[in-house]
Design a protein around this motif. Structure first.
Motif, PDB file in Angstrom:
ATOM      1  N   SER A   1       2.284   4.143  -3.388  1.00 45.23           N
ATOM      2  CA  SER A   1       1.062   5.006  -3.920  1.00 45.23           C
ATOM      3  C   SER A   1       1.153   5.510  -5.293  1.00 45.23           C
ATOM      4  O   SER A   1       0.186   5.870  -5.905  1.00 45.23           O
ATOM      5  CB  SER A   1       0.764   6.198  -2.893  1.00 45.23           C
ATOM      6  OG  SER A   1       1.825   6.971  -2.772  1.00 45.23           O
ATOM      7  N   SER A   2       2.456   5.664  -6.227  1.00 39.29           N
ATOM      8  CA  SER A   2       2.353   5.874  -7.249  1.00 39.29           C
ATOM      9  C   SER A   2       2.849   4.846  -8.261  1.00 39.29           C
ATOM     10  O   SER A   2       3.025   5.062  -9.451  1.00 39.29           O
ATOM     11  CB  SER A   2       3.782   6.859  -7.376  1.00 39.29           C
ATOM     12  OG  SER A   2       3.688   7.865  -6.704  1.00 39.29           O
TER      13      SER A   2
ATOM     14  N   ASN B   1      -5.867  -0.470  -1.318  1.00 33.96           N
ATOM     15  CA  ASN B   1      -6.680   0.714  -0.949  1.00 33.96           C
ATOM     16  C   ASN B   1      -6.084   2.082  -1.525  1.00 33.96           C
ATOM     17  O   ASN B   1      -7.065   2.893  -2.115  1.00 33.96           O
ATOM     18  CB  ASN B   1      -6.670   1.141   0.594  1.00 33.96           C
ATOM     19  CG  ASN B   1      -7.801   2.050   0.964  1.00 33.96           C
ATOM     20  OD1 ASN B   1      -7.441   3.324   1.014  1.00 33.96           O
ATOM     21  ND2 ASN B   1      -9.147   2.017   1.297  1.00 33.96           N
ATOM     22  N   GLU B   2      -5.007   2.414  -1.163  1.00 30.02           N
ATOM     23  CA  GLU B   2      -4.252   3.756  -2.032  1.00 30.02           C
ATOM     24  C   GLU B   2      -3.510   3.809  -3.259  1.00 30.02           C
ATOM     25  O   GLU B   2      -2.996   4.388  -3.729  1.00 30.02           O
ATOM     26  CB  GLU B   2      -3.327   4.404  -0.926  1.00 30.02           C
ATOM     27  CG  GLU B   2      -4.042   4.575   0.532  1.00 30.02           C
ATOM     28  CD  GLU B   2      -3.053   5.054   1.507  1.00 30.02           C
ATOM     29  OE1 GLU B   2      -2.054   5.815   1.183  1.00 30.02           O
ATOM     30  OE2 GLU B   2      -3.308   4.930   2.700  1.00 30.02           O
ATOM     31  N   LEU B   3      -3.557   2.424  -3.863  1.00 27.59           N
ATOM     32  CA  LEU B   3      -3.033   2.239  -5.060  1.00 27.59           C
ATOM     33  C   LEU B   3      -4.015   2.575  -6.206  1.00 27.59           C
ATOM     34  O   LEU B   3      -4.249   1.965  -6.934  1.00 27.59           O
ATOM     35  CB  LEU B   3      -2.639   0.744  -5.391  1.00 27.59           C
ATOM     36  CG  LEU B   3      -1.720   0.155  -4.175  1.00 27.59           C
ATOM     37  CD1 LEU B   3      -1.227  -1.163  -4.543  1.00 27.59           C
ATOM     38  CD2 LEU B   3      -0.533   1.153  -4.091  1.00 27.59           C
ATOM     39  N   ASN B   4      -4.439   3.989  -6.139  1.00 28.64           N
ATOM     40  CA  ASN B   4      -5.327   4.437  -7.309  1.00 28.64           C
ATOM     41  C   ASN B   4      -4.719   4.940  -8.552  1.00 28.64           C
ATOM     42  O   ASN B   4      -5.477   5.375  -9.449  1.00 28.64           O
ATOM     43  CB  ASN B   4      -5.999   5.459  -6.563  1.00 28.64           C
ATOM     44  CG  ASN B   4      -6.979   5.086  -5.425  1.00 28.64           C
ATOM     45  OD1 ASN B   4      -7.247   3.923  -5.417  1.00 28.64           O
ATOM     46  ND2 ASN B   4      -7.147   5.965  -4.652  1.00 28.64           N
ATOM     47  N   ASN B   5      -3.417   4.764  -8.826  1.00 23.07           N
ATOM     48  CA  ASN B   5      -2.630   5.245 -10.097  1.00 23.07           C
ATOM     49  C   ASN B   5      -2.557   3.791 -10.902  1.00 23.07           C
ATOM     50  O   ASN B   5      -1.892   4.244 -12.167  1.00 23.07           O
ATOM     51  CB  ASN B   5      -1.518   5.832  -9.828  1.00 23.07           C
ATOM     52  CG  ASN B   5      -1.641   7.187  -8.870  1.00 23.07           C
ATOM     53  OD1 ASN B   5      -2.551   7.953  -9.562  1.00 23.07           O
ATOM     54  ND2 ASN B   5      -1.016   7.514  -7.983  1.00 23.07           N
TER      55      ASN B   5
ATOM     56  N   ARG C   1       0.848  -1.218   0.062  1.00 23.84           N
ATOM     57  CA  ARG C   1      -0.052  -0.024  -0.058  1.00 23.84           C
ATOM     58  C   ARG C   1       0.785   1.369   0.078  1.00 23.84           C
ATOM     59  O   ARG C   1       0.456   2.361  -0.599  1.00 23.84           O
ATOM     60  CB  ARG C   1      -1.062  -0.025   1.107  1.00 23.84           C
ATOM     61  CG  ARG C   1      -0.263  -0.033   2.338  1.00 23.84           C
ATOM     62  CD  ARG C   1      -1.109   0.509   3.674  1.00 23.84           C
ATOM     63  NE  ARG C   1      -2.024  -0.663   3.900  1.00 23.84           N
ATOM     64  CZ  ARG C   1      -3.551  -0.484   4.084  1.00 23.84           C
ATOM     65  NH1 ARG C   1      -3.952   0.667   4.201  1.00 23.84           N
ATOM     66  NH2 ARG C   1      -4.247  -1.645   4.389  1.00 23.84           N
ATOM     67  N   GLN C   2       2.117   1.265   0.489  1.00 20.92           N
ATOM     68  CA  GLN C   2       2.932   2.255   0.442  1.00 20.92           C
ATOM     69  C   GLN C   2       3.381   2.893  -0.865  1.00 20.92           C
ATOM     70  O   GLN C   2       3.955   3.892  -1.082  1.00 20.92           O
ATOM     71  CB  GLN C   2       4.073   2.072   1.260  1.00 20.92           C
ATOM     72  CG  GLN C   2       3.682   1.602   2.818  1.00 20.92           C
ATOM     73  CD  GLN C   2       4.996   1.384   3.587  1.00 20.92           C
ATOM     74  OE1 GLN C   2       6.115   1.793   3.599  1.00 20.92           O
ATOM     75  NE2 GLN C   2       4.901   0.344   4.604  1.00 20.92           N
TER      76      GLN C   2
ATOM     77  N   LYS D   1     -10.208   3.458  -8.685  1.00 22.05           N
ATOM     78  CA  LYS D   1      -8.987   3.018  -9.510  1.00 22.05           C
ATOM     79  C   LYS D   1      -9.222   3.355 -11.042  1.00 22.05           C
ATOM     80  O   LYS D   1      -9.871   2.534 -11.716  1.00 22.05           O
ATOM     81  CB  LYS D   1      -8.608   1.860  -9.391  1.00 22.05           C
ATOM     82  CG  LYS D   1      -8.128   1.377  -8.113  1.00 22.05           C
ATOM     83  CD  LYS D   1      -7.708   0.281  -7.697  1.00 22.05           C
ATOM     84  CE  LYS D   1      -7.226   0.037  -6.202  1.00 22.05           C
ATOM     85  NZ  LYS D   1      -7.563   0.929  -5.276  1.00 22.05           N
TER      86      LYS D   1
END
Length: 298
Positions: free
Chosen positions: A9-10, A36-40, A6-7, A68
């Motif tokens: 994020s880019s 969760n935060e992997l929206n790229n 999850r870290q 996403k």
């Protein structure tokens, strides 16, 4: 997948996200929340071993698939696990409901799902939740009795495989699929008839029907003779392992633009009709493993 994903994020590309198959391993490896935060991430993503999730409602929502927006293709795969318990079906329904993707998605595969029905975002109207969808594959959805409600859509490719409780194809399902070009129906043992609504598939080019033991290609569920006058674009037809096929259906003999016809493992097919000569565009005819075939014309 290792914890801590999850870290990143880019991160732009993640083609496979593999969940642990054993609960004992869950604390050492990724859960759905790591997405969760992997929206790229973009392109295609396959999430595997969904059948081993226990807290379906919570985990599916923290995966945050709906954010996403750059994903083109999504595969949701349950994997092999015990499906005898009805609780599993309820869990799967909650899980898939929370895994709703972004409306930009173009291709969706659902493999091994064991809910009795698809979630609200599929059954209300796919065109409202996934307006850009062009490809849908439903594989091994063992308990589902009904297809999603497509609505007016851009869908070009539809594959229905191993839906063991699917008995018929409602007419309203097909009326809005005028863009459909490719249709596969395979291993649906309770499917008894096609639908008159398929006459609306005016852009259908490729049709394959395989291993549907109870399927009658000639009549709908009411016994009415099927007439698919609208299938003007159909170029290729495969008919494989349909034990109830004793003669070719009338609608097939009306396909004046048909170029390829394959008939295989239809043991009760006795003869090919004289009306075959109407298929003047036919370039390739392949017939094999039809042991009951006695003549090429009647």
């Amino acid at each position: 997948m290792p914890c801590g994903l999850r870290q990143l994020s880019s991160l732009h590309r993640l083609t496979r996200f593999i969940l642990p198959q054993k609960n004992a391993l869950a604390k050492n490896y990724c859960r759905l929340g790591e997405l969760n935060e992997l929206n790229n991430i973009r392109g295609s993503l396959s999430i595997e071993n969904l059948g081993h999730i226990t807290d379906a409602k919570t985990e599916s929502r923290v995966a945050n698939l709906i954010e996403k927006h750059s994903l083109d293709s999504l595969a949701l795969q349950w994997g092999n696990f015990d499906t005898d318990d009805a609780v599993i079906g309820n869990r799967d329904e909650a899980l898939l409901d929370g895994l709703r993707p972004h409306s930009n998605l173009q291709k969706l595969t659902i493999n091994g799902y064991n809910g009795e029905s698809f979630p609200r975002w599929m059954m209300g109207s796919l065109v409202s939740s996934l307006p850009n969808l062009v490809g849908l594959r439903l594989w091994n959805c063992g308990r589902c009795k009904h297809l999603p409600q497509f609505g007016p859509s851009k869908l070009k490719r539809l594959e229905i495989t191993e839906m063991k409780f699917l008995e018929y194809l409602p007419e309203e399902c097909w009326k809005s699929l005028s863009s459909l070009e490719f249709l596969r129906i395979k291993y649906c043992p309770r499917l008894t008839s096609l639908s008159l609504g398929m006459q609306h598939l005016s852009n259908l080019v490729d049709l394959s029907i395989r291993s549907c033991e109870e399927l009658d290609l000639s009549k709908d569920k009411t016994g009415k003779i099927l007439d698919f006058q609208g299938l003007k674009s159909l170029r290729s037809v495969e008919i494989i392992h349909l034990p109830k096929l004793a003669s070719l259906p009338q609608w097939l003999l009306q396909l004046s633009n048909l170029e390829r016809l394959e008939i295989s493992s239809c043991v009760n097919l006795k003869a090919l009709p004289e009306h075959m000569k109407a298929l003047q565009s036919l370039q390739r005819l392949r017939i094999f493993r039809c042991e009951g075939l006695q003549s090429l014309v009647t």
